[in-house]
Design an enzyme around this catalytic site. Structure first.
Site, PDB file in Angstrom:
ATOM      1  CG  ASP A  21      -2.052   0.966   1.135  1.00  0.00           C
ATOM      2  OD1 ASP A  21      -2.315   1.458   0.021  1.00  0.00           O
ATOM      3  OD2 ASP A  21      -2.676   1.260   2.172  1.00  0.00           O
ATOM      4  CG  ASN A  69      -7.613  -2.336  -6.074  1.00  0.00           C
ATOM      5  OD1 ASN A  69      -6.722  -3.136  -5.869  1.00  0.00           O
ATOM      6  ND2 ASN A  69      -7.877  -1.374  -5.216  1.00  0.00           N
TER       7      ASN A  69
HETATM    8  C1  FPP Z   1      -1.718   0.024  -3.459  1.00  0.00           C
HETATM    9  O1  FPP Z   1      -1.321   1.365  -3.452  1.00  0.00           O
HETATM   10  C2  FPP Z   1      -1.188  -0.716  -4.599  1.00  0.00           C
HETATM   11  C3  FPP Z   1      -1.905  -1.371  -5.558  1.00  0.00           C
HETATM   12  C4  FPP Z   1      -3.379  -1.386  -5.538  1.00  0.00           C
HETATM   13  C5  FPP Z   1      -1.277  -2.068  -6.696  1.00  0.00           C
HETATM   14  C6  FPP Z   1       0.010  -2.778  -6.448  1.00  0.00           C
HETATM   15  C7  FPP Z   1       0.641  -3.084  -7.744  1.00  0.00           C
HETATM   16  C8  FPP Z   1       1.972  -3.081  -8.013  1.00  0.00           C
HETATM   17  C9  FPP Z   1       3.019  -2.827  -7.003  1.00  0.00           C
HETATM   18  C10 FPP Z   1       2.389  -3.285  -9.432  1.00  0.00           C
HETATM   19  C11 FPP Z   1       2.887  -4.588  -9.886  1.00  0.00           C
HETATM   20  C12 FPP Z   1       2.662  -5.760  -9.055  1.00  0.00           C
HETATM   21  C13 FPP Z   1       2.981  -7.038  -9.399  1.00  0.00           C
HETATM   22  C14 FPP Z   1       2.809  -8.091  -8.377  1.00  0.00           C
HETATM   23  C15 FPP Z   1       3.476  -7.460 -10.720  1.00  0.00           C
HETATM   24  P1  FPP Z   1      -2.433   2.495  -3.583  1.00  0.00           P
HETATM   25  O2  FPP Z   1      -2.612   2.807  -5.019  1.00  0.00           O
HETATM   26  O3  FPP Z   1      -3.677   2.060  -2.889  1.00  0.00           O
HETATM   27  O4  FPP Z   1      -1.760   3.694  -2.831  1.00  0.00           O
HETATM   28  P2  FPP Z   1      -2.479   4.843  -1.987  1.00  0.00           P
HETATM   29  O5  FPP Z   1      -3.156   4.165  -0.832  1.00  0.00           O
HETATM   30  O6  FPP Z   1      -1.333   5.700  -1.544  1.00  0.00           O
HETATM   31  O7  FPP Z   1      -3.420   5.557  -2.901  1.00  0.00           O
END
Ligand code: FPP
Length: 247
Positions: A21, A69
């Protein structure tokens, strides 16, 4: 003494799960678009996978995309799906070179076709690897998974394949998408949030929870070592009392 050498390898968690996150907030902090955070999150995925495999962790599960998501702006969802496809393609050689098996949990059939195919191909090509299993939770939510399990069990009862009296914890577990995997003993969430967000609700019944303020794109090997060392300092009682679990 560096952190890695302080880890007791005989008491490693067999399965570590991670809620990655803080990508969006990290990008904002750097004055960039959210996708920049996801792109940089890939480096953290690589580091964490490498560190876990080097230590001898058996299963590493990463929450990459939840069923919730889909509610994000379409541009971000599309960019994330493209990133997943390119990352899986790009990292396939590294997974193979390091003898790592890829698996996925979640409603993966309902991912965009390109993403689903790429994933199935990588799962197939790495299926005989034995060093560590990297599990991607994609289009996953625990409530979806538990509902699916309940529905499949109900169907088995209806078709006379299962007696109601035979439904045990173990039977239920066998109907989850994690069937055959040990439960995570350590669950890490980055970015300072202290929620579980519909992740592995059944499986984390006895997991140790570890929250760190580090945003996911900044997560490195040393942060994994810190989490494992913290885990190793805890007393896991599984409902018993301290004297019963002390050796
Ligand atoms: C959460 O941060 C992250 C995600 C929903 C996506 C995670 C994906 C990756 C790291 C990319 C590639 C992954 C793989 C396994 C190939 P957020 O967007 O919720 O952050 P925020 O809470 O700060 O808005």
């Amino acid at each position: 003494m560096d952190l890695k050498t302080q880890i007791d390898l005989s008491r490693l968690p067999r399965h570590i799960a991670v809620i990655m996150d803080g990508n969006g907030r990290w990008a904002k902090k750097h004055g960039k678009m959210r996708i920049f955070g996801h792109q940089n999150g890939v480096k953290a995925v690589r580091e964490t996978t490498e560190a876990a495999a080097e230590l001898g962790v058996e299963y590493l599960t990463l929450y990459a995309f939840s069923t919730e998501n889909w509610g994000r702006p379409a541009s971000e969802v599309n960019a994330l799906m493209t990133l997943l496809v390119t990352t899986i393609r790009k990292e396939l050689k590294t997974l193979t070179d390091n003898n790592i098996r890829l698996q996925a949990i979640g409603d993966i059939q309902n991912l965009p076709e390109k993403c689903y195919k790429e994933l199935l191909e990588a799962i197939e090509l790495t299926k005989n690897h034995t060093r560590m299993t990297l599990v991607l939770a994609l289009n996953y939510s625990a409530r979806w998974e538990i509902t699916q399990a309940a529905s499949n069990i109900a169907a088995a009862v209806k078709n006379d394949q299962l007696d109601i009296q035979s439904i045990t914890d173990q039977v239920f577990e066998n109907h989850l998408s994690t069937a055959g995997m040990p439960d995570p003993e350590l669950l890490i969430r980055t970015s300072g949030e202290t929620r579980i967000s519909n992740f592995l609700l059944w499986q984390i019944a006895y997991a140790e929870l570890y929250f760190t303020p580090i945003f996911w794109p900044e997560f490195r090997k040393q942060h994994l070592y810190e989490a494992i060392l913290n885990f190793q300092q805890r007393e896991r009682r599984f409902g018993k009392i301290s004297e019963q679990v002390q050796k």
